[in-house]
Design a protein around this motif. Sequence first.
Motif, PDB file in Angstrom:
ATOM      1  N   MET A  81       0.879  -1.380   0.125  1.00  0.00           N
ATOM      2  CA  MET A  81      -0.080  -0.032  -0.197  1.00  0.00           C
ATOM      3  C   MET A  81       1.032   1.215   0.034  1.00  0.00           C
ATOM      4  N   PHE A  82       0.657   2.259  -0.779  1.00  0.00           N
ATOM      5  CA  PHE A  82       1.256   3.520  -0.719  1.00  0.00           C
ATOM      6  C   PHE A  82       0.391   4.595  -0.569  1.00  0.00           C
ATOM      7  N   ALA A  83       0.854   5.712   0.165  1.00  0.00           N
ATOM      8  CA  ALA A  83       0.130   6.804   0.428  1.00  0.00           C
ATOM      9  C   ALA A  83       0.951   8.219   0.202  1.00  0.00           C
ATOM     10  N   GLU A  84       0.656   9.224  -0.358  1.00  0.00           N
ATOM     11  CA  GLU A  84       1.481  10.386  -0.735  1.00  0.00           C
ATOM     12  C   GLU A  84       1.457  11.353   0.559  1.00  0.00           C
ATOM     13  N   LEU A  85       2.572  11.462   1.290  1.00  0.00           N
ATOM     14  CA  LEU A  85       3.023  11.852   2.404  1.00  0.00           C
ATOM     15  C   LEU A  85       3.469  13.445   2.514  1.00  0.00           C
ATOM     16  N   SER A  86       3.765  13.819   1.286  1.00  0.00           N
ATOM     17  CA  SER A  86       4.528  15.176   1.421  1.00  0.00           C
ATOM     18  C   SER A  86       3.862  16.105   0.013  1.00  0.00           C
ATOM     19  N   ILE A  87       2.947  16.459  -0.049  1.00  0.00           N
ATOM     20  CA  ILE A  87       2.075  17.355  -1.116  1.00  0.00           C
ATOM     21  C   ILE A  87       2.538  18.769  -0.908  1.00  0.00           C
ATOM     22  N   THR A  88       2.646  19.368  -1.988  1.00  0.00           N
ATOM     23  CA  THR A  88       2.756  20.830  -1.994  1.00  0.00           C
ATOM     24  C   THR A  88       1.503  21.425  -2.594  1.00  0.00           C
ATOM     25  N   SER A  89       0.546  22.134  -1.976  1.00  0.00           N
ATOM     26  CA  SER A  89      -0.541  22.740  -2.744  1.00  0.00           C
ATOM     27  C   SER A  89      -0.275  24.126  -2.960  1.00  0.00           C
ATOM     28  N   ASN A  90      -1.264  24.931  -3.649  1.00  0.00           N
ATOM     29  CA  ASN A  90      -1.134  26.331  -3.920  1.00  0.00           C
ATOM     30  C   ASN A  90      -1.256  27.321  -2.803  1.00  0.00           C
ATOM     31  N   PHE A  91      -1.228  26.480  -1.553  1.00  0.00           N
ATOM     32  CA  PHE A  91      -0.979  27.300  -0.402  1.00  0.00           C
ATOM     33  C   PHE A  91       0.229  27.521   0.202  1.00  0.00           C
ATOM     34  N   THR A  92       1.234  26.834  -0.446  1.00  0.00           N
ATOM     35  CA  THR A  92       2.668  27.135  -0.592  1.00  0.00           C
ATOM     36  C   THR A  92       2.464  28.565  -1.839  1.00  0.00           C
ATOM     37  N   PHE A  93       2.394  29.328  -1.316  1.00  0.00           N
ATOM     38  CA  PHE A  93       1.966  30.603  -2.486  1.00  0.00           C
ATOM     39  C   PHE A  93       2.818  30.679  -3.609  1.00  0.00           C
ATOM     40  N   LEU A  94       2.441  30.608  -4.670  1.00  0.00           N
ATOM     41  CA  LEU A  94       3.424  30.805  -6.017  1.00  0.00           C
ATOM     42  C   LEU A  94       4.347  29.784  -5.962  1.00  0.00           C
ATOM     43  N   ALA A 115      10.200  -1.424  -0.639  1.00  0.00           N
ATOM     44  CA  ALA A 115       9.866  -1.323   0.812  1.00  0.00           C
ATOM     45  C   ALA A 115       9.700   0.185   1.172  1.00  0.00           C
ATOM     46  N   ALA A 116      10.450   1.198   0.614  1.00  0.00           N
ATOM     47  CA  ALA A 116      10.185   2.374   0.862  1.00  0.00           C
ATOM     48  C   ALA A 116       8.775   3.233   0.630  1.00  0.00           C
ATOM     49  N   VAL A 117       8.125   2.501  -0.614  1.00  0.00           N
ATOM     50  CA  VAL A 117       7.178   2.802  -1.082  1.00  0.00           C
ATOM     51  C   VAL A 117       5.996   2.199  -0.244  1.00  0.00           C
ATOM     52  N   HIS A 118       6.083   1.195   0.231  1.00  0.00           N
ATOM     53  CA  HIS A 118       5.075   0.361   1.159  1.00  0.00           C
ATOM     54  C   HIS A 118       5.402   1.236   2.561  1.00  0.00           C
ATOM     55  N   GLN A 119       6.602   1.443   3.016  1.00  0.00           N
ATOM     56  CA  GLN A 119       6.607   2.153   4.274  1.00  0.00           C
ATOM     57  C   GLN A 119       5.711   3.577   4.323  1.00  0.00           C
ATOM     58  N   ALA A 120       5.697   4.083   3.272  1.00  0.00           N
ATOM     59  CA  ALA A 120       4.552   5.193   3.308  1.00  0.00           C
ATOM     60  C   ALA A 120       3.163   4.770   3.534  1.00  0.00           C
ATOM     61  N   GLY A 121       2.687   3.824   3.027  1.00  0.00           N
ATOM     62  CA  GLY A 121       1.255   3.236   3.506  1.00  0.00           C
ATOM     63  C   GLY A 121       1.266   2.906   4.783  1.00  0.00           C
ATOM     64  N   GLU A 122       2.527   2.416   5.288  1.00  0.00           N
ATOM     65  CA  GLU A 122       2.390   1.648   7.026  1.00  0.00           C
ATOM     66  C   GLU A 122       2.204   2.916   7.714  1.00  0.00           C
ATOM     67  N   VAL A 123       3.159   3.827   7.413  1.00  0.00           N
ATOM     68  CA  VAL A 123       3.007   4.974   8.401  1.00  0.00           C
ATOM     69  C   VAL A 123       1.380   5.855   8.263  1.00  0.00           C
TER      70      VAL A 123
END
Length: 962
Positions: free
Chosen positions: A1-14, A270-278
């Motif tokens: 399982m994978f979950a994305e844990l470090s997304i930058t949205s447009n609220f990091t302005f510009l 394993a690093a990919v699955h680690q994201a899902g475990e966290v």
Amino acid sequence: MFAELSITSNFTFLTGASHPEEYVQRAACLGLPAIAIADDNSVAGIVRAHAAAREIGRQVAERQALEARDGPIGPPAPEGLAADGPDWANIPCLIPAARLCLTEGVTLTALPQDRTGWASLCRLLTTGRRRTEKGACHLTLDDVLQGAEGLELLLHPPGPAQAADWLAQARRLVGRLGAQMHLLMAPEYDGQDSTRFDRLAKLADRLGLPALASACPRMHHGRRRKLADVMTAIRKGVRVDELGRAALANAECRLRSEAEMLRLFAGHEAAVHQAGEVAARLAFSLDELRYEYPSEVAHGETPAERLRRLALKGLDWRYPHGASDKVRAMLEHELTLIGKLGYEPYFLTVHDVVAFARSRDILCQGRGSAANSVVCYCLGVTSVSPEIGTMVFERFVSEARNEPPDIDVDFEHERREEVIQWIYERYGRQRAGLCATVIHYRGKRAIREVGRAMGLSQDTISALSSQLWGFFSSGQVARDRIREIGLDPDDRRLRQTMELVDEIEGFPRHLSQHVGGFVITEGRLDELVPIENASMAERTVICWDKDDIDTLGILKVDVLSLGMLTCIRKAFELLARHHGQEHTLATLPPEDPRVYDMLCRADSVGVFQVESRAQMNFLPRMRPRCFYDLVIEVAIIRPGPIQGDMVHPYIRRRNGEEQVSFPSDALGAVLGKTLGVPLFQEQAMQIAITGAGFSPDEADRLRRSLATFKKHGSVSEFRDRFLRGMKRNGYDMDFAERCFSQIEGFGSYGFPESHAASFALLVYASAWIKCHHPGIFACALLNSQPMGFYAPAQIVRDAREHGVTVRPVCINASYWDNVMEPDGNGGLALRLGFRQVKGLAEEDAAWITGARGNGYLQVGDVWRRAGVPPATVTRLAEADAFAGLGLSRRDALWEAKALAGDRPLPLFAGDMDGEGLTEPAAHLPAMTLGEEVVEDYVAMRLSLKAHPLALLRSALTPPGAG
């Protein structure tokens, strides 16, 4: 399982190129079980993502219920896929997070494990932001070491130039917080990711940390690459062509599915699955935030006991001759409902704020649906008597809807800051803060900034911008309009620019402070949401706006400002001083026929809310004769009724030109007071429920979509549902279309009946003062500037037309404020004050009046005795303030120009008894009337000598005209 844990949205302005909501929607499509929005030192965008995830959950639940009742929608799933469940049923979990950028150069993504972790994150961000100016954050490694309880930390690898220092700092972190940490591995899509991952895996081993994979996306979809580069160019202040290595090399920096991540991280699965475990361990959700309003317990009384005591005490105050049984029954009913919903502390807070204002003689007036109640009338929050009958209590506090009450309190615009600082002082800055306002890209700003980044000339940008009407216009200028201004709509760069302008509209640009919405908590506010400094001194704000706190069910107290309250308070003081009349908003003589006669003549210059040309044109047609007519007058000239074509039908029915009829008995109960024509926002919502069959939940979503100035508002999404419902219930489609047009009009500016009732009281109060005391009204208006619709010259001209004697600024008779003085005939004259002189400081005016004594005899006296600089004396001379000394404007200016230095020399400071040198008299030519008027307008923006057009009347009058 994978979950994305470090997304930058447009609220990091510009920087980020996608909305938080878009990430959630894309994650649902990609089958991701969870995502974390982690903007730089900010959690400003996560509530929007949370609301989007909640909306997806609602839609999935609706479809599941529908399929359970009617069977699957569409063809059956192919063999082998049905066991995994339908792809439309994925509801991604939002993990609130923030990326902490430390002053030492270390970057960490902080993920709360639980409610304690969220409190730690909020305190950390508050610490960093309170140390520095607005928009910046000063966080150190020591702050994290001391305040990371309950946080999962993802350590970002070092940049090329910081490897040595970074490793030392990383070891400090790992030594204290290693059990909570992972090393983040992210691709850079430069062809060297495989080697980079091997190197980072070895670094993780050296530090004793598990590796965790992330795509670190800056956009939800690859098509946003161009916009991402444009935003980088705007941030760096360069053209897109000059970005060089700062531009994205490709469109790969996007949100990815688990399959894509496994392919990218081949050999490091394993690093990919680690994201899902966290992600699975991170159980915190924003739904866990339990907002606690201040209990407002005082002297051992419970909030319910204190509210009841104050309400009954206020009942005796408001009704000195005894309240009617109806009013007492209404009060008891309201107190019971407030008690059921536990809103006593909210009403007590508003009472205490209002009580403080009244103790300082600051005029205030509550408005909003909750303000129009017996409870608020007795508490002194509003002066609108509930017996007017404009509201039903359940409209604002409903047990079924479970919505927070709505009370806005307007204060004098010159003294509101006293109230704001008192709130900070009473509750402390750890428990109170102003809401934020998100400043979004709109038409003109979008064209201006994107155009510069794309290399358009300033002339081209100005031409494009000139085609937009209003600040909130759409940036998509039609092709024919582009041709009209001499540009080629098929030009590749221009076409790209306009596409990007359309794409960036609605993006957040930066945070500002709300006009007055306070969030106050029982516990620490900085454990609920981060607090930061505002650009204005002595103010602190949270990072969520009013929609965000509404989503989370957080109450706010609106402390707003209104210039007319300043004017009315000053008028009341003048009435007490000169006529011995003591008035309040609640004690003005009601339903005065002379006041309504004046309004029917459209004699409303300066009168609150009805002074515009549109209102003046409407007043003689409306012909108001009672208070509720003013309520309608305030609300009807608004985008909602106008866009819905409700104005003319209402007037025809009111004047007997059209029969009053109702589409149905059910809607008759809703529209009875407005003659069958919907005029108020509440009526529009009630039509959706009664006429179109909306459920309370649907009506609530429709109401929320009526947000002011929202590009991404969803009002039109309800159109088909509304029209189908009206048709199914037998209503005429033309009526249904007009009703929905009105609802869409409210999407730009909605005006509820409850606000109209409170504003109508100020309309009546200002009209009453103008009708009976026009001089005092003009004086108070001038002393409250800047405000309102009209300039001082128009206010003065209107006062003179009402028989008021207006006297000019005089060095021996004027004060800073305009004042009323005896006119010699038993009446009062309006003496203009020094505040009317352009560029004159209030402090200088105070020195001038303080040193005046028995009066100044010559221009130099002002300089010597008051100690004001020669420039101030010159301004007074330019305003003809020395006319009372027998000096013309030019003579006074001649003497003023002779003054040199900020202070007179000691030898010449006193009376020379004729021993000084006598300068020959200067014989200056007299000014013409035209020159006098021009100089008056330059110095004071008004003239008492003549109207500018009076000088041209002979030239403008056709020959032979009488």
